[in-house]
Motif scaffolding. Structure first.
Motif, PDB file in Angstrom:
ATOM      1  N   PRO A  60       0.802  -1.237   0.000  1.00 29.15           N
ATOM      2  CA  PRO A  60       0.000   0.000   0.000  1.00 29.15           C
ATOM      3  C   PRO A  60       0.836   1.290   0.000  1.00 29.15           C
ATOM      4  O   PRO A  60       0.295   2.378  -0.200  1.00 29.15           O
ATOM      5  CB  PRO A  60      -0.814  -0.113   1.293  1.00 29.15           C
ATOM      6  N   ARG A  61       2.142   1.197   0.196  1.00 32.93           N
ATOM      7  CA  ARG A  61       2.959   2.405   0.285  1.00 32.93           C
ATOM      8  C   ARG A  61       3.105   3.082  -1.088  1.00 32.93           C
ATOM      9  O   ARG A  61       3.093   2.398  -2.108  1.00 32.93           O
ATOM     10  CB  ARG A  61       4.361   2.054   0.805  1.00 32.93           C
ATOM     11  N   PRO A  62       3.259   4.396  -1.109  1.00 37.72           N
ATOM     12  CA  PRO A  62       3.664   5.059  -2.359  1.00 37.72           C
ATOM     13  C   PRO A  62       5.012   4.474  -2.778  1.00 37.72           C
ATOM     14  O   PRO A  62       5.883   4.252  -1.929  1.00 37.72           O
ATOM     15  CB  PRO A  62       3.810   6.533  -1.980  1.00 37.72           C
ATOM     16  N   LYS A  63       5.162   4.225  -4.074  1.00 37.09           N
ATOM     17  CA  LYS A  63       6.377   3.516  -4.502  1.00 37.09           C
ATOM     18  C   LYS A  63       6.695   3.801  -5.965  1.00 37.09           C
ATOM     19  O   LYS A  63       5.834   4.248  -6.728  1.00 37.09           O
ATOM     20  CB  LYS A  63       6.219   2.002  -4.297  1.00 37.09           C
ATOM     21  N   ILE A  64       7.938   3.513  -6.318  1.00 39.32           N
ATOM     22  CA  ILE A  64       8.389   3.570  -7.709  1.00 39.32           C
ATOM     23  C   ILE A  64       8.649   2.141  -8.152  1.00 39.32           C
ATOM     24  O   ILE A  64       9.319   1.371  -7.447  1.00 39.32           O
ATOM     25  CB  ILE A  64       9.690   4.392  -7.844  1.00 39.32           C
ATOM     26  N   VAL A  65       8.112   1.782  -9.326  1.00 38.25           N
ATOM     27  CA  VAL A  65       8.381   0.461  -9.911  1.00 38.25           C
ATOM     28  C   VAL A  65       9.010   0.668 -11.281  1.00 38.25           C
ATOM     29  O   VAL A  65       8.420   1.313 -12.149  1.00 38.25           O
ATOM     30  CB  VAL A  65       7.088  -0.380 -10.059  1.00 38.25           C
ATOM     31  N   ILE A  66      10.206   0.164 -11.454  1.00 41.53           N
ATOM     32  CA  ILE A  66      10.853   0.172 -12.770  1.00 41.53           C
ATOM     33  C   ILE A  66      10.823  -1.259 -13.281  1.00 41.53           C
ATOM     34  O   ILE A  66      11.356  -2.172 -12.641  1.00 41.53           O
ATOM     35  CB  ILE A  66      12.313   0.680 -12.686  1.00 41.53           C
ATOM     36  N   ALA A  67      10.136  -1.461 -14.401  1.00 35.33           N
ATOM     37  CA  ALA A  67       9.936  -2.828 -14.898  1.00 35.33           C
ATOM     38  C   ALA A  67      10.057  -2.872 -16.418  1.00 35.33           C
ATOM     39  O   ALA A  67       9.738  -1.909 -17.110  1.00 35.33           O
ATOM     40  CB  ALA A  67       8.563  -3.353 -14.458  1.00 35.33           C
ATOM     41  N   GLY A  68      10.528  -4.018 -16.926  1.00 33.60           N
ATOM     42  CA  GLY A  68      10.610  -4.195 -18.385  1.00 33.60           C
ATOM     43  C   GLY A  68       9.239  -4.496 -18.954  1.00 33.60           C
ATOM     44  O   GLY A  68       8.385  -5.032 -18.261  1.00 33.60           O
ATOM     45  N   SER A  69       8.901  -4.003 -20.173  1.00 33.57           N
ATOM     46  CA  SER A  69       9.866  -3.554 -21.171  1.00 33.57           C
ATOM     47  C   SER A  69       9.648  -2.076 -21.533  1.00 33.57           C
ATOM     48  O   SER A  69       8.590  -1.527 -21.247  1.00 33.57           O
ATOM     49  CB  SER A  69       9.696  -4.395 -22.441  1.00 33.57           C
ATOM     50  N   GLY A  70      10.658  -1.497 -22.185  1.00 28.98           N
ATOM     51  CA  GLY A  70      10.673  -0.055 -22.419  1.00 28.98           C
ATOM     52  C   GLY A  70       9.576   0.471 -23.316  1.00 28.98           C
ATOM     53  O   GLY A  70       9.143   1.615 -23.177  1.00 28.98           O
ATOM     54  N   MET A  71       9.122  -0.346 -24.271  1.00 30.10           N
ATOM     55  CA  MET A  71       8.032   0.077 -25.154  1.00 30.10           C
ATOM     56  C   MET A  71       6.716  -0.597 -24.777  1.00 30.10           C
ATOM     57  O   MET A  71       5.753  -0.580 -25.537  1.00 30.10           O
ATOM     58  CB  MET A  71       8.377  -0.234 -26.623  1.00 30.10           C
ATOM     59  N   VAL A  72       6.687  -1.222 -23.593  1.00 25.07           N
ATOM     60  CA  VAL A  72       5.490  -1.871 -23.043  1.00 25.07           C
ATOM     61  C   VAL A  72       5.004  -2.988 -23.981  1.00 25.07           C
ATOM     62  O   VAL A  72       3.806  -3.236 -24.124  1.00 25.07           O
ATOM     63  CB  VAL A  72       4.351  -0.847 -22.760  1.00 25.07           C
TER      64      VAL A  72
END
Length: 456
Positions: A322-334
């Motif tokens: 539930p926390r505010p968060k940053i998610v960096i996930a593949g892939s770059g062009m979705v």
């Protein structure tokens, strides 16, 4: 005189699918061997056999490890290629990661399509499987940059440092006393992680990428944009999703966020890195420190600042966090990867922010989001888009028009011919005019499968 034929099997009139076939009296060479990505009609070309006798290719030279430069290799082997695949060691390390990841994703998607019945084919098949990718990797052979490699009596080449991503090079190829330069993807002059590209000194025939041939990257205050989005995410108690390319872009984002935290530009918000391929690429950075500008101390501190997700179960725990968060996930062009799981669950929430951080090719979900689509189709189902979509253009690993012109500025001669490749039609046309106006060089924009015969 000797006849040399060049066939443009990809990246011609489009950005992806890089493949250039050179037939000579002494040896047959394929420069790059990429998959088409983006528009459906381009992706469908991947399934067609190449219009050449693949068994006659003696060697493949790779400029760098990206999928649109290496992703067709297992099909090439399937079609009868038995030669060597040459590149720098870090490029082969990246290509190994990308091919195995690509094969795994394709196997999974084919299985899912068959189970859920959304394929148009009676049985959905992967483009290639893990076994085929592993057989391809056995043909890899590493070369040192700047070393001259003799391919035949009158043909030799060297790999030259080119920025862009770790291991990336341009190819300086000498055939029958003429110099052929294949640019690959040219990197940026000011890159946080990599040194500026080296530049060719001479080119009788220049094969030049044009991805941003009609654009200059904007002057953006990235720290300001990121800190603003992170503050908004904290205030809304939402999630900032950053679809990212696993190679170089993900490491650059980690570095930027770490630097911002160190300088008190952002609070200590949880940052999750969910990209199995990206995790493997971090190992390549560790393995080849001479190819990037990070010290090992800085590299380790940056990695320790984030939570690296290794299991799919942890993906779901992160979504439910539930926390505010940053998610960096593949892939770059979705187009695939773990980011689709996050978007399926969170793209319909107004408190979600999606930050696109690079080139979005035609036909990709990233381009659809950029153009304001109201829904995304993921695995045969539609998901309403209520998230806020943002873009940072200046993080691109590709040189823009000014940087490309700077890259060719060191060439001492007037090339006999310049071939503009790796660009969408608007970029190619604009760049052709720009080069003619600034350099006085005539350029040709080859069509897909066009053959050019040269007498050397």
């Amino acid at each position: 005189m000797k006849k040399v034929s060049i066939k443009f099997l990809g990246a011609s009139g489009t950005v992806t699918g890089s493949k250039f076939y050179i037939e000579t009296p002494e040896i047959n060479i394929l420069i790059d061997c990429g998959m088409f990505q983006g528009l459906k009609e381009l992706r469908e070309i991947n399934w067609e056999p190449l219009p050449i006798d693949v068994s006659k290719i003696d060697v493949v030279l790779l400029t760098h490890g990206h999928l649109d430069h290496t992703g067709y290799l297992p099909r090439l082997v399937k079609e009868g290629f038995k030669g060597s695949i040459l590149a720098t060691e870090p490029t082969l390390a990246i290509a190994r990661i990308i091919l195995l990841d690509s094969a795994k994703i394709q196997e999974e998607q084919a299985k899912k399509a068959n189970e859920e019945g959304y394929s148009k084919h009676p049985v959905a098949l992967p483009f290639y499987d893990l076994r085929e990718a592993e057989n391809t990797i056995k043909l890899f052979s590493g070369c040192k940059k700047d070393d001259w490699i003799k391919l035949s009596e009158n043909i030799r080449f060297q790999f030259k440092y080119n920025g862009h991503i770790i291991g990336s090079t341009f190819i300086h190829l000498e055939m029958f006393e003429k110099v052929f330069v294949f640019s690959g993807d040219v990197g940026r002059l000011n890159d946080e992680l990599l040194s500026p590209p080296e530049r060719p000194k001479w080119a009788d025939y220049l094969f030049l990428e044009s991805t941003y041939g009609n654009k200059l990257h904007p002057e953006e205050n990235i720290t300001e944009i990121l800190s603003g989005l992170i503050q908004k995410t904290i205030n809304d108690r939402g999630t900032l999703i950053i679809p990212s390319f696993a190679v170089e872009r993900l490491q650059l984002l980690m570095y930027l966020l770490w630097q911002m935290y160190k300088k008190n530009k952002i609070p200590n918000i949880p940052i999750f890195i969910d990209s199995p391929m990206g995790n493997n690429v971090l190992n390549v950075f560790q393995q080849y420190p001479d190819w990037h500008n990070l010290s090992m101390n800085e590299f380790e501190a940056m990695c320790n600042h984030v939570t690296i997700i290794t299991s799919y179960a942890d993906t779901w725990k992160t979504i439910d966090d539930p926390r505010p968060k940053i998610v960096i996930a593949g892939s770059g062009m979705v187009t695939g990867g773990r980011v689709l799981t996050y978007l399926k669950q969170l793209v319909d929430e107004p408190k979600t922010n999606v930050l696109l951080v690079g080139y979005q090719a035609e036909g990709t979900r990233g381009r659809q989001l950029l153009e304001g689509t109201h829904e995304l189709k993921i695995f045969g189902k539609y998901y309403p888009v209520k998230a806020n979509i943002h873009l940072i253009e200046s993080l691109s690993a590709h040189a823009d028009q000014a940087e490309l012109l700077h890259w060719i500025d060191d060439i001492k001669n007037v090339p006999e011919q310049v071939y503009l490749i790796h660009g969408e039609p608007g970029a190619l046309d604009a760049f052709k005019v720009k080069i003619r106006d600034t350099k006085g060089w005539e350029c040709h924009i080859p069509k897909l499968n066009e053959t050019i015969d040269l007498w050397l």
